[in-house]
Every structure is written in C-alpha cells, then in structure tokens.
Design a protein around this motif. Structure first.
Motif, mmCIF file in Angstrom:
data_model
loop_
_atom_site.group_PDB
_atom_site.id
_atom_site.type_symbol
_atom_site.label_atom_id
_atom_site.label_comp_id
_atom_site.label_asym_id
_atom_site.label_seq_id
_atom_site.Cartn_x
_atom_site.Cartn_y
_atom_site.Cartn_z
ATOM 1 N N GLY A 1 3.506 2.224 -2.222
ATOM 2 C CA GLY A 1 4.174 2.730 -3.424
ATOM 3 C C GLY A 1 3.561 3.989 -4.001
ATOM 4 O O GLY A 1 2.483 4.421 -3.597
ATOM 5 N N SER A 2 4.249 4.577 -4.959
ATOM 6 C CA SER A 2 3.714 5.738 -5.672
ATOM 7 C C SER A 2 2.678 5.267 -6.680
ATOM 8 O O SER A 2 2.459 4.068 -6.852
ATOM 9 C CB SER A 2 4.847 6.454 -6.411
ATOM 10 N N ILE A 3 2.025 6.225 -7.350
ATOM 11 C CA ILE A 3 1.017 5.864 -8.356
ATOM 12 C C ILE A 3 1.617 4.931 -9.406
ATOM 13 O O ILE A 3 1.016 3.948 -9.805
ATOM 14 C CB ILE A 3 0.446 7.137 -9.024
ATOM 15 N N GLU A 4 2.865 5.253 -9.839
ATOM 16 C CA GLU A 4 3.494 4.414 -10.861
ATOM 17 C C GLU A 4 3.768 3.005 -10.332
ATOM 18 O O GLU A 4 3.691 2.035 -11.079
ATOM 19 C CB GLU A 4 4.825 5.030 -11.324
ATOM 20 N N GLU A 5 4.113 2.910 -9.046
ATOM 21 C CA GLU A 5 4.509 1.612 -8.482
ATOM 22 C C GLU A 5 3.338 0.733 -8.076
ATOM 23 O O GLU A 5 3.477 -0.491 -8.029
ATOM 24 C CB GLU A 5 5.407 1.837 -7.242
ATOM 25 N N ARG A 6 2.200 1.367 -7.747
ATOM 26 C CA ARG A 6 1.082 0.576 -7.246
ATOM 27 C C ARG A 6 0.580 -0.371 -8.318
ATOM 28 O O ARG A 6 0.336 0.017 -9.448
ATOM 29 C CB ARG A 6 -0.062 1.501 -6.786
ATOM 30 N N ARG A 7 0.414 -1.643 -7.912
ATOM 31 C CA ARG A 7 -0.081 -2.651 -8.834
ATOM 32 C C ARG A 7 -1.606 -2.526 -8.908
ATOM 33 O O ARG A 7 -2.265 -2.258 -7.904
ATOM 34 C CB ARG A 7 0.304 -4.036 -8.288
ATOM 35 N N ILE A 8 -2.132 -2.715 -10.115
ATOM 36 C CA ILE A 8 -3.586 -2.645 -10.283
ATOM 37 C C ILE A 8 -4.190 -3.988 -9.877
ATOM 38 O O ILE A 8 -3.780 -5.025 -10.375
ATOM 39 C CB ILE A 8 -3.938 -2.275 -11.749
ATOM 40 N N LEU B 1 -6.906 -6.039 -4.387
ATOM 41 C CA LEU B 1 -7.287 -5.313 -3.174
ATOM 42 C C LEU B 1 -8.505 -5.892 -2.459
ATOM 43 O O LEU B 1 -8.724 -5.611 -1.286
ATOM 44 C CB LEU B 1 -7.582 -3.846 -3.514
ATOM 45 N N HIS C 1 -8.004 -7.866 0.784
ATOM 46 C CA HIS C 1 -7.414 -6.950 1.764
ATOM 47 C C HIS C 1 -8.475 -6.024 2.374
ATOM 48 O O HIS C 1 -8.518 -5.828 3.590
ATOM 49 C CB HIS C 1 -6.302 -6.128 1.108
ATOM 50 N N LEU D 1 0.813 -1.216 0.000
ATOM 51 C CA LEU D 1 0.000 0.000 0.000
ATOM 52 C C LEU D 1 0.845 1.263 0.000
ATOM 53 O O LEU D 1 0.333 2.367 0.059
ATOM 54 C CB LEU D 1 -0.922 0.013 1.227
#
Lengths: 110, 140
Positions: free
Chosen positions: B99-106, B109, B112, B97
């Motif tokens: 990471g940055s926008i670029e790092e966050r996996r789609i 969730l 969770h 939870l």
C-alpha cells in the motif's frame, strides 16, 4: 539513543544515534509529533543508527503519514546495511525515499 | 575460546531486554558475527520477547521466558520459549506491504520481519510453553 535536530535551507534534519527499539522509539515518536513551521522537507539521518526493530519502523511510518498529510516530504538517509535490510523486508524502501548519505539527500531535496 | 552456546532465563518484564541486548552484542563480537547476522539475532529475540511480554500474560501473572542460542557451523540456532498464553506466530496475518503511505497499517511487522530474515522457522506448543525455533545464516 540521542536525537538532534538542525535546519539546512528548507530541510529539517533529525539525526538519531544508537538503537531504535521498543524502549527508545517513544522518544523519537514524541520528537516527530510536531512538524516545525515553515519546513518543506523532513530528513531522518540514520547514519549512526545501529539497530531498528518493528517498534522503530512503527514510529518512522507514523512520521511519514503525518508528513504526507501535512504536504511535507519525509526522506531518510545513511542506513547501514543491517538496518537497510529491515527497511527492505518491511517494504518501507519503496514507500519512503532513502538516500545513501546526507549530502546525496540534500543535493536532491534542498 | 569459541563460545558455542549461550542461554538466558528472563522474567516477563521488558526491563530484562537491556542487559540481554548487551549480552547479545558481546556474544556477537566474541564469535565475530557478520553485521547482518548480529542485527537479525537481536531483532528476532527483541521482537519475540516483546510480543510474549505484551500479549502472553494478560492477567499480569509472573512468567518465564528462555532464550538459547547455539552456534553451529553454518548457522545460528535460536530457541525462544515462554509460558504465556498460546500464540502461534505462523497464524499471524501477513502484513500488506504494497500500500501507499496512507494505506499502510501501523504495526504488525515484527513476526513478518523475523520470519523473512530467518532461514528456517518453526513453532510448537509444548508443556504449556510457546516454543519458537529459528535459524539465521552466518554468511549474511
């Protein structure tokens, strides 16, 4: 779910009414797939969004990634408490600027 | 009249969700659930029914998903069971939870969200069924 879009100064406002879940989120996904020419800020006005699931969050994150990659700011406003809670628990609240309502968002972004 | 229990029996088909959600809304209004509890209730059932339908029946066999809700004094008790392939949601990797926008996996969730919003959460495999039991606070 109903999606409407209009422009105020440099801000493209997209309002979503109803539920954002696995059955409705593809519609928003398609809607957010292209960023209108000349826009510098995308505002998702969720004041009338009554429900969001992980399928809805997925579309929001995808739109945020696309905006970031295009040098456009994506912000959200008007979350009702149960929807805000889902943004908080997913960690999205620290990732995407969230404003209490449209006026507050426009005061900051426009 | 106080509704203290409600049970659903569904086919493993996402078309079953729309009438189910309407019924949950009616239940929430009838027993005057706090808004957050009502949202968590729909979310829990939505996420687990979606997961079961999407991943539990890779051979496209017909399946059955049951949902039961008990209205207790201090919480809602929810049991969601499906006869799909074994899946223990407690072994699902926790999403990153931070990471940055670029790092966050789609994606990833749903489990969770439900585990975090529930006050208790349990899984068992019983007679060829995945059984998830969770409780939601009524004073949300």
């Amino acid at each position: 779910m109903q999606i409407d879009r209009f422009v105020e100064k440099n801000v493209v406002i997209t309002t979503v009414k109803g539920r954002l879940d696995s059955s409705t989120s593809p519609k928003l996904d398609a809607f957010m797939a292209a960023i209108p020419d000349g826009s510098s800020v995308l505002l998702l006005d969720f004041a009338e969004l009554t429900y969001i699931s992980s399928a809805g969050l997925r579309v929001v994150l995808k739109a945020a990634k696309l905006a970031k990659g295009s040098g456009v700011v994506l912000a959200i406003c008007g979350l009702i408490p149960p929807v805000h809670e889902v943004f908080d628990v997913s960690g999205f609240s620290t990732l995407i600027p969230i404003h209490p309502n449209r006026d507050a968002a426009l005061a900051t972004l426009a | 009249m106080i509704i203290d229990r409600i049970d659903f029996r569904l086919a493993n088909d996402l078309a079953e969700l729309e009438p189910l959600v309407r019924a949950l809304d009616c239940f929430g209004e009838a027993v005057a659930l706090p808004p957050k509890t009502a949202h968590r209730l729909t979310l829990a059932i939505d996420e687990f029914v979606n997961n079961a339908v999407d991943y539990g029946y890779p051979d496209h066999r017909q399946g059955e998903i049951t949902v039961s809700i008990r209205h207790r004094v201090e919480h809602l008790e929810i049991v969601i069971a499906d006869d799909g392939d074994a899946f223990d949601p407690l072994t699902a990797p926790a999403p990153d939870l931070s990471g940055s926008i670029e790092e966050r996996r789609i994606g990833g969730l749903g489990v969770h969200l439900v585990r975090t919003l529930a006050t208790s959460f349990a899984y068992r495999r019983e007679d060829g069924r995945n059984v998830v039991t969770l409780a939601l606070a009524l004073d949300a």
